[in-house]
Scaffold this motif. Sequence first.
Motif: not given
Length: 76
Positions: A34, A38, A44
Amino acid sequence: MEAEPVELQVRLSSDLALGWRRQPSGELALVGDLQRLSRSHQVAPLLGRLTRSYAARAALRDAALLLPTGSVHLDR
């Protein structure tokens, strides 16, 4: 980064991938790095769409269980 076995994998680039692992309940759980994901501007929005879609499906499933004789209509 430690690799985890997954049932389904989507490779987004040479160093980015999303995977889904089967839970004991039978549901699929999203797994991925993650922190790395991200930072990707392309990932996203994809994660947002996946999350919204999953939430909508879960809500419809729960409604069908709680209201078996009811009907659901979706408006866009």
